[in-house]
Each structure stands twice: as C-alpha cells, then as structure tokens.
Design a protein around this motif. Structure first.
Motif, mmCIF file in Angstrom:
data_model
loop_
_atom_site.group_PDB
_atom_site.id
_atom_site.type_symbol
_atom_site.label_atom_id
_atom_site.label_comp_id
_atom_site.label_asym_id
_atom_site.label_seq_id
_atom_site.Cartn_x
_atom_site.Cartn_y
_atom_site.Cartn_z
ATOM 1 N N LYS A 87 0.841 -1.199 0.000
ATOM 2 C CA LYS A 87 0.000 0.000 0.000
ATOM 3 C C LYS A 87 0.875 1.246 0.000
ATOM 4 C CE LYS A 87 -3.577 2.372 2.686
ATOM 5 N NZ LYS A 87 -4.416 2.328 3.920
ATOM 6 N N ASP A 88 1.798 1.319 0.953
ATOM 7 C CA ASP A 88 2.807 2.369 1.004
ATOM 8 C C ASP A 88 4.163 1.730 0.736
ATOM 9 O OD1 ASP A 88 0.975 4.379 1.648
ATOM 10 O OD2 ASP A 88 1.093 3.891 3.789
ATOM 11 N N PRO A 89 5.090 2.433 0.084
ATOM 12 C CA PRO A 89 6.390 1.838 -0.239
ATOM 13 C C PRO A 89 7.123 1.345 1.009
ATOM 14 C CG PRO A 89 6.085 3.894 -1.445
ATOM 15 C CD PRO A 89 4.947 3.791 -0.461
ATOM 16 N N ILE A 90 7.852 0.252 0.840
ATOM 17 C CA ILE A 90 8.697 -0.274 1.901
ATOM 18 C C ILE A 90 9.911 0.637 2.055
ATOM 19 C CG2 ILE A 90 10.123 -2.215 2.636
ATOM 20 C CD1 ILE A 90 8.275 -4.043 1.080
ATOM 21 N N ARG A 91 10.200 1.022 3.274
ATOM 22 C CA ARG A 91 11.335 1.895 3.543
ATOM 23 C C ARG A 91 12.587 1.049 3.757
ATOM 24 N NH1 ARG A 91 13.337 6.717 2.338
ATOM 25 N NH2 ARG A 91 14.736 7.532 3.952
ATOM 26 N N VAL A 92 13.607 1.251 2.912
ATOM 27 C CA VAL A 92 14.879 0.544 3.022
ATOM 28 C C VAL A 92 15.926 1.528 3.524
ATOM 29 C CG1 VAL A 92 16.610 -0.838 1.818
ATOM 30 C CG2 VAL A 92 14.221 -0.930 1.086
ATOM 31 N N ASP A 93 16.587 1.198 4.635
ATOM 32 C CA ASP A 93 17.561 2.117 5.229
ATOM 33 C C ASP A 93 18.732 1.313 5.764
ATOM 34 O OD1 ASP A 93 18.891 4.236 6.270
ATOM 35 O OD2 ASP A 93 17.409 4.767 7.780
ATOM 36 N N THR A 94 19.849 1.341 5.035
ATOM 37 C CA THR A 94 21.074 0.667 5.456
ATOM 38 C C THR A 94 22.244 1.619 5.290
ATOM 39 O OG1 THR A 94 21.708 -0.232 3.290
ATOM 40 C CG2 THR A 94 20.092 -1.478 4.558
ATOM 41 N N ASN A 95 23.444 1.160 5.687
ATOM 42 C CA ASN A 95 24.636 1.972 5.495
ATOM 43 C C ASN A 95 24.867 2.292 4.026
ATOM 44 O OD1 ASN A 95 25.069 1.768 8.209
ATOM 45 N ND2 ASN A 95 26.641 0.215 8.069
ATOM 46 N N LEU A 96 24.462 1.392 3.143
ATOM 47 C CA LEU A 96 24.722 1.535 1.717
ATOM 48 C C LEU A 96 23.546 2.108 0.947
ATOM 49 C CD1 LEU A 96 26.264 0.963 -0.947
ATOM 50 C CD2 LEU A 96 25.334 -1.356 -0.850
ATOM 51 N N LEU A 97 22.338 1.654 1.251
ATOM 52 C CA LEU A 97 21.176 1.955 0.422
ATOM 53 C C LEU A 97 20.082 2.629 1.227
ATOM 54 C CD1 LEU A 97 19.795 1.564 -2.387
ATOM 55 C CD2 LEU A 97 18.903 -0.600 -1.497
ATOM 56 N N GLU A 98 19.538 3.697 0.662
ATOM 57 C CA GLU A 98 18.349 4.361 1.205
ATOM 58 C C GLU A 98 17.351 4.479 0.067
ATOM 59 O OE1 GLU A 98 17.085 8.827 2.601
ATOM 60 O OE2 GLU A 98 19.069 8.094 3.179
ATOM 61 N N ALA A 99 16.204 3.806 0.204
ATOM 62 C CA ALA A 99 15.289 3.748 -0.930
ATOM 63 C C ALA A 99 13.878 3.442 -0.475
ATOM 64 C CB ALA A 99 15.749 2.686 -1.940
ATOM 65 N N ASN A 100 12.929 3.634 -1.398
ATOM 66 C CA ASN A 100 11.545 3.210 -1.241
ATOM 67 C C ASN A 100 11.260 2.124 -2.273
ATOM 68 O OD1 ASN A 100 10.893 5.126 0.802
ATOM 69 N ND2 ASN A 100 10.747 6.702 -0.763
ATOM 70 N N ALA A 101 10.579 1.074 -1.865
ATOM 71 C CA ALA A 101 10.346 -0.064 -2.754
ATOM 72 C C ALA A 101 8.873 -0.439 -2.751
ATOM 73 C CB ALA A 101 11.185 -1.269 -2.321
ATOM 74 N N GLN A 102 8.352 -0.735 -3.940
ATOM 75 C CA GLN A 102 6.981 -1.203 -4.107
ATOM 76 C C GLN A 102 7.017 -2.655 -4.575
ATOM 77 O OE1 GLN A 102 5.529 1.629 -6.940
ATOM 78 N NE2 GLN A 102 5.067 3.190 -5.397
ATOM 79 N N VAL A 103 6.228 -3.503 -3.930
ATOM 80 C CA VAL A 103 6.292 -4.945 -4.148
ATOM 81 C C VAL A 103 4.984 -5.424 -4.761
ATOM 82 C CG1 VAL A 103 6.489 -7.188 -3.013
ATOM 83 C CG2 VAL A 103 7.932 -5.294 -2.267
ATOM 84 N N GLY A 104 5.102 -6.316 -5.728
ATOM 85 C CA GLY A 104 3.962 -7.017 -6.294
ATOM 86 C C GLY A 104 4.367 -8.459 -6.563
ATOM 87 N N LEU A 105 3.937 -9.398 -5.702
ATOM 88 C CA LEU A 105 4.366 -10.792 -5.787
ATOM 89 C C LEU A 105 3.152 -11.721 -5.871
ATOM 90 C CD1 LEU A 105 7.169 -10.862 -3.051
ATOM 91 C CD2 LEU A 105 7.459 -10.541 -5.515
ATOM 92 N N HIS A 106 3.354 -12.872 -6.531
ATOM 93 C CA HIS A 106 2.331 -13.908 -6.615
ATOM 94 C C HIS A 106 2.974 -15.229 -6.217
ATOM 95 C CE1 HIS A 106 -0.750 -16.403 -9.073
ATOM 96 N NE2 HIS A 106 -1.121 -16.281 -7.811
ATOM 97 N N ILE A 107 2.458 -15.837 -5.159
ATOM 98 C CA ILE A 107 2.989 -17.101 -4.648
ATOM 99 C C ILE A 107 1.974 -18.192 -4.959
ATOM 100 C CG2 ILE A 107 3.851 -18.308 -2.618
ATOM 101 C CD1 ILE A 107 4.365 -15.605 -1.336
ATOM 102 N N LYS A 108 2.402 -19.228 -5.660
ATOM 103 C CA LYS A 108 1.484 -20.290 -6.061
ATOM 104 C C LYS A 108 2.199 -21.629 -6.020
ATOM 105 C CE LYS A 108 2.539 -19.646 -10.985
ATOM 106 N NZ LYS A 108 1.976 -19.347 -12.336
ATOM 107 N N GLY A 109 1.392 -22.707 -6.142
ATOM 108 C CA GLY A 109 1.960 -24.052 -6.164
ATOM 109 C C GLY A 109 1.979 -24.685 -4.785
#
Length: 318
Positions: A87-109
């Motif tokens: 719904k809202d971007p995932i906040r990524v905050d590390t020593n190396l990377l600062e970013a916002n991420a949007q996820v769309g996944l489908h798990i099946k089987g």
C-alpha cells in the motif's frame, strides 16, 4: 468440504529482525475430500521497514529461511495462491542503500516448494558512496519462476559530482551482473570511482586506489549492510558538512612531492579547498566555490603566489 476464512487487520510481522511489516488482507483455507487443501487470498503491506540491502542475495536467503518455518507439515499436502502488494512503499535504510520499494508478488503451487513470481520496483532512493551518493532514477528486481535466489536486476543511478554527470547502470541476474559506469564529460572507470570514493580524479594516487577497488564495485552494491545507532540518529545531523583529506603524489611538471588537500563541502552548494605542498616552501592554495545551478558556478581562487582571482563557469546546451 471445509472453508475457513481468515481476516488480517494490521498484523505486525518480522523476519529475522531484518524486515518489519504491518499486514492486512483476507485468506481462505479450503479443502475438498478428494483434493489437496488450498490457501488463497490477498495480502497488503500497509507499511514496512527493511534493514538489509534490497539487492543482497543474503537478504533473500534469510527471507526464504523465515518462510520455510511456515510451510506446514510435510505429510499434509497444501497448495497456495496468494498475492502480496504494498500500500505504502517499503522503507529501506542501510549503510549503503536508502530507498523506497513497491512490491507485487504472486505465490502459487505447493506450499512446501512454492513458485514466487513478481517484481520489486524502486522508484526513488540513493546509493551511499563515501564522497557523494548516486540517486536512483530506475530500479527493478524481477523474480522469475524457478529462480527465487537469482532475480533479474535493472538499476540506474545518477548524480553530478565536480561538474561531471556520473551514471551507474546495473543489468543482468544477481549471479551474473554487468556494472557500467559512465561520465559526462568522459572519465575512465578508475577516475569515476575516484570521484565516488575520494571526490578527486586528477592525481595519480587517486587513480591507483580506485583501480584496486573497481573490481569490488559489484560486491559493494550487492553486499549486506545494516544500520547502526550512529548511522540512524547521529549521522543525519552531520551529513550537511563533508570534510575530506586527500594526499596526492604527482609530478606536476617538476613540482612534485607530497601534496595534502583539505576539502569542505556544505549542502552540495558550497565547496572550500585548502591545498598545501609539504615538499616546497610555497604558500597555501585556497579555493571557494559556489554552485548556483547545474550550469553556473562561481569560484574565488588564491594561488600559491598569493594572487587572488575569480572565475564564473557557465554551460550552454544545444
């Protein structure tokens, strides 16, 4: 037959202390007498924070390991059909990377060995290099069927450093990536890394060290780094001012020796440079630079002979 619905409302979940997320959604567990049980539905990530590098293979191994604990009993076959979105971007905050991420996944089987497909979109963020960061303009991680630990990656990050537009391109799979560095005006790969690491590319020592580090740029981008207390709470107050000390060994037409440079950068606009040659008895070189825009730069210079001058640099694009 059996139908058991589940409604999840703002449920806090964690994975190996690297991912903290608040989930909502609906799931349905159904079972017919002659068929395997099926769990299906949709999950929405309301908000989340990730403390690991999004591009790290180590992160994916940790998440799959955490998911393995929820696969159920191996003697009870169960199928899954679950969609996960943000719904809202995932906040990524590390020593190396600062970013916002949007996820769309489908798990099946089969739940014991699920097939994960989808993508992770990174609309904004920055890669933190020691001197200046590169700002992400495009980032995409695509999970392919049967390759959960080897997704396809496309990453573009840019920034203007010392009047050079530096662009980083990363393409390929996680296990076979291609990293391309470009500069406008043109610079070699070693000089570009020199700008990212030390903020200089003119001198021999600054070219030797990046040449040794160039082969590790890929490992730097895809490595696993976690934030600590200093980086999260103290460093943001200090990042307005950057101070760099750079020793330079160069010939300079017979004026060689050990030359030390102290550079102070404030808000990416003001830059002060103090340079001293310790092998000669000449005076100290001073520079004060103000970047009005990407195309206009003002500079005041006091050279080793104590002469004071000024420069105005302007760029026109046709």
């Amino acid at each position: 037959f059996m139908h058991i619905p589940f409604m999840i409302d703002r449920c806090l979940v964690t994975a190996k202390q690297d991912l903290f997320a608040v989930l909502s959604g609906n799931l349905l567990l159904s079972k017919k007498s002659a068929e395997d049980a099926v769990i299906s539905g949709n999950l929405m990530i309301n908000r989340a924070q990730l403390k690991e590098n999004l591009f790290s293979q180590q992160l994916q191994k940790k998440l799959l390991s955490a998911a393995s604990s929820m696969r159920g009993h191996k003697e009870i076959p169960m199928m899954c059909d679950i969609t996960i979105e943000t719904k809202d971007p995932i906040r990524v905050d590390t020593n190396l990377l600062e970013a916002n991420a949007q996820v769309g996944l489908h798990i099946k089987g089969p739940l014991q060995h699920p097939i994960i497909e989808g993508s992770v979109h990174v609309p904004s963020g920055r890669i933190r290099f020691p001197y200046q960061p590169l700002h992400i303009s495009k980032g995409e991680i695509t999970l392919l069927q049967g390759q959960p630990l080897n997704p396809q990656i496309e990453l573009v990050a840019k920034n203007t450093i010392k009047n050079h537009l530096i662009t980083l391109h990363v393409t390929g799979s996680l296990e076979d990536t291609t990293v391309l560095l470009e500069s406008t005006p043109p610079l070699s790969n070693e000089q570009i890394v020199g700008l990212l690491i030390a903020g200089a590319h003119e001198h021999s020592l600054d070219a030797i060290i990046p040449a040794l580090l160039m082969q590790n740029v890929t490992n730097y981008i895809f490595s696993s780094h976690r934030s600590n207390f200093y980086d999260r709470y103290i460093k943001p107050w200090m990042k307005q001012i950057n101070v760099n000390l750079k020793p330079n060994f160069s010939d300079q037409s017979g004026r060689g020796g050990l030359r030390g440079t102290l550079e102070i950068v404030v808000n990416d606009r003001w830059r002060a440079l103090i340079e001293k040659n310790f092998s000669l008895t000449e005076d100290t070189h001073f520079e004060l630079e103000y970047i009005l825009s990407d195309d206009i730069t003002f500079r005041i210079i006091r050279d080793e002979r104590r002469d004071v001058g000024g420069e105005v640099e302007m760029k026109w694009k046709f």
